[in-house]
Write a protein that holds these residues in place. Structure first.
Motif, short mmCIF file in Angstrom:
data_model
loop_
_atom_site.label_atom_id
_atom_site.label_comp_id
_atom_site.label_asym_id
_atom_site.label_seq_id
_atom_site.Cartn_x
_atom_site.Cartn_y
_atom_site.Cartn_z
N ARG A 6 9.53 62.29 -9.57
CA ARG A 6 9.92 61.52 -8.38
C ARG A 6 11.02 62.32 -7.69
O ARG A 6 12.06 62.62 -8.27
CB ARG A 6 10.42 60.13 -8.75
CG ARG A 6 10.75 59.29 -7.50
CD ARG A 6 11.20 57.88 -7.82
NE ARG A 6 12.39 57.87 -8.65
CZ ARG A 6 12.44 57.50 -9.94
NH1 ARG A 6 11.33 57.12 -10.55
NH2 ARG A 6 13.56 57.52 -10.62
N THR A 7 10.81 62.66 -6.43
CA THR A 7 11.78 63.43 -5.67
C THR A 7 12.99 62.55 -5.39
O THR A 7 12.87 61.48 -4.80
CB THR A 7 11.16 63.91 -4.34
OG1 THR A 7 9.95 64.62 -4.63
CG2 THR A 7 12.10 64.81 -3.59
N GLY A 54 10.74 70.17 -17.50
CA GLY A 54 11.45 68.98 -17.94
C GLY A 54 11.02 68.50 -19.31
O GLY A 54 11.17 67.33 -19.64
N HIS A 55 10.52 69.41 -20.15
CA HIS A 55 10.00 69.05 -21.47
C HIS A 55 10.98 68.19 -22.27
O HIS A 55 10.58 67.21 -22.88
CB HIS A 55 9.64 70.30 -22.25
CG HIS A 55 9.17 70.04 -23.64
ND1 HIS A 55 8.04 69.29 -23.91
CD2 HIS A 55 9.68 70.38 -24.86
CE1 HIS A 55 7.87 69.20 -25.22
NE2 HIS A 55 8.86 69.86 -25.81
N HIS A 64 16.56 70.13 -11.23
CA HIS A 64 16.63 70.83 -9.95
C HIS A 64 15.36 71.65 -9.72
O HIS A 64 14.80 72.20 -10.65
CB HIS A 64 17.85 71.75 -9.93
CG HIS A 64 19.14 71.00 -10.02
ND1 HIS A 64 19.82 70.55 -8.91
CD2 HIS A 64 19.85 70.57 -11.09
CE1 HIS A 64 20.90 69.89 -9.30
NE2 HIS A 64 20.94 69.89 -10.63
N TRP A 65 14.94 71.74 -8.45
CA TRP A 65 13.79 72.55 -8.07
C TRP A 65 14.13 73.37 -6.84
O TRP A 65 15.06 73.04 -6.10
CB TRP A 65 12.55 71.68 -7.81
CG TRP A 65 12.75 70.66 -6.73
CD1 TRP A 65 13.16 69.37 -6.90
CD2 TRP A 65 12.57 70.84 -5.32
NE1 TRP A 65 13.25 68.74 -5.68
CE2 TRP A 65 12.90 69.62 -4.69
CE3 TRP A 65 12.18 71.91 -4.53
CZ2 TRP A 65 12.82 69.46 -3.31
CZ3 TRP A 65 12.11 71.74 -3.16
CH2 TRP A 65 12.43 70.52 -2.57
N GLU A 66 13.37 74.42 -6.64
CA GLU A 66 13.53 75.29 -5.46
C GLU A 66 12.15 75.76 -5.04
O GLU A 66 11.33 76.13 -5.87
CB GLU A 66 14.39 76.50 -5.82
CG GLU A 66 14.61 77.46 -4.67
CD GLU A 66 15.47 78.64 -5.10
OE1 GLU A 66 14.99 79.79 -5.00
OE2 GLU A 66 16.61 78.41 -5.53
N ALA A 67 11.88 75.73 -3.74
CA ALA A 67 10.58 76.13 -3.20
C ALA A 67 10.47 77.65 -3.16
O ALA A 67 11.40 78.34 -2.75
CB ALA A 67 10.38 75.56 -1.80
N ILE A 68 9.34 78.16 -3.58
CA ILE A 68 9.05 79.59 -3.47
C ILE A 68 8.86 79.90 -1.99
O ILE A 68 8.18 79.18 -1.27
CB ILE A 68 7.76 79.96 -4.25
CG1 ILE A 68 7.97 79.74 -5.74
CG2 ILE A 68 7.33 81.38 -3.96
CD1 ILE A 68 8.88 80.73 -6.41
N TRP A 77 14.80 66.17 -8.75
CA TRP A 77 13.77 65.21 -9.09
C TRP A 77 13.95 64.74 -10.51
O TRP A 77 14.72 65.31 -11.28
CB TRP A 77 12.37 65.75 -8.86
CG TRP A 77 11.98 67.05 -9.55
CD1 TRP A 77 12.57 67.62 -10.66
CD2 TRP A 77 10.91 67.92 -9.21
NE1 TRP A 77 11.93 68.76 -11.01
CE2 TRP A 77 10.90 68.98 -10.14
CE3 TRP A 77 9.95 67.90 -8.22
CZ2 TRP A 77 9.97 70.02 -10.09
CZ3 TRP A 77 9.03 68.94 -8.18
CH2 TRP A 77 9.04 69.98 -9.10
N LYS A 78 13.27 63.62 -10.84
CA LYS A 78 13.29 63.08 -12.19
C LYS A 78 11.87 63.07 -12.72
O LYS A 78 10.93 62.72 -12.01
CB LYS A 78 13.84 61.65 -12.20
CG LYS A 78 15.31 61.56 -11.86
CD LYS A 78 15.79 60.13 -11.91
CE LYS A 78 17.25 60.03 -11.53
NZ LYS A 78 17.71 58.63 -11.52
N LYS A 79 11.75 63.46 -13.98
CA LYS A 79 10.43 63.48 -14.62
C LYS A 79 9.94 62.06 -14.85
O LYS A 79 10.69 61.21 -15.35
CB LYS A 79 10.52 64.23 -15.94
CG LYS A 79 9.20 64.32 -16.68
CD LYS A 79 9.38 65.09 -17.97
CE LYS A 79 8.11 65.11 -18.78
NZ LYS A 79 8.30 65.84 -20.04
N ILE A 80 8.70 61.82 -14.49
CA ILE A 80 8.08 60.52 -14.74
C ILE A 80 7.25 60.60 -16.02
O ILE A 80 7.43 59.82 -16.95
CB ILE A 80 7.19 60.08 -13.56
CG1 ILE A 80 8.04 59.92 -12.31
CG2 ILE A 80 6.43 58.81 -13.90
CD1 ILE A 80 7.24 59.68 -11.04
N ARG A 81 6.33 61.57 -16.07
CA ARG A 81 5.49 61.74 -17.25
C ARG A 81 4.75 63.06 -17.21
O ARG A 81 4.61 63.68 -16.16
CB ARG A 81 4.48 60.59 -17.36
CG ARG A 81 3.48 60.57 -16.23
CD ARG A 81 2.56 59.39 -16.34
NE ARG A 81 1.71 59.31 -15.14
CZ ARG A 81 0.50 58.82 -15.13
NH1 ARG A 81 -0.04 58.35 -16.23
NH2 ARG A 81 -0.19 58.77 -14.01
#
Length: 97
Positions: A6-7, A54-55, A64-68, A77-81
């Motif tokens: 989830r962003t 996010g294992h 945290h994420w970054e676009a290539i 973002w947060k890991k949902i599943r």
């Protein structure tokens, strides 16, 4: 495998992207669920996992994420599943690199 996130936040630079190959960044929104595929070419040989998947993230851990192609387009973002069998929709789907 795929991971749903989830962003939580994203930089304003995502919405300003106009290059044809990177226009997808304009459609990112806070609160949206995105699906990210971990393909074999992006996996670590030692762990058979993609970096940043996010294992070990549980609960409300912020990742945290970054676009290539545009390092100014980034966010959290947060890991949902995790999904062993990918069924990512065509919209809001990404690939770990």
């Amino acid at each position: 495998y795929c991971v749903e996130f989830r962003t939580e936040s994203l930089s304003q630079h995502c919405a300003l992207e106009t290059r044809p190959f990177a226009r997808w960044m304009q459609y990112l929104r806070e609160g949206h669920t995105v699906c990210v595929a971990c393909q074999p070419t992006a996996m670590s040989a030692a762990t058979r996992r993609c970096s940043g998947d996010g294992h070990n993230a549980h609960g409300d851990k912020i990742l945290h994420w970054e676009a290539i192609g545009n390092s100014q387009c980034h966010g959290t973002w947060k890991k949902i599943r995790q999904l062993e069998h990918c069924s990512c929709p065509l919209v809001h789907s990404f690939i770990f690199t």
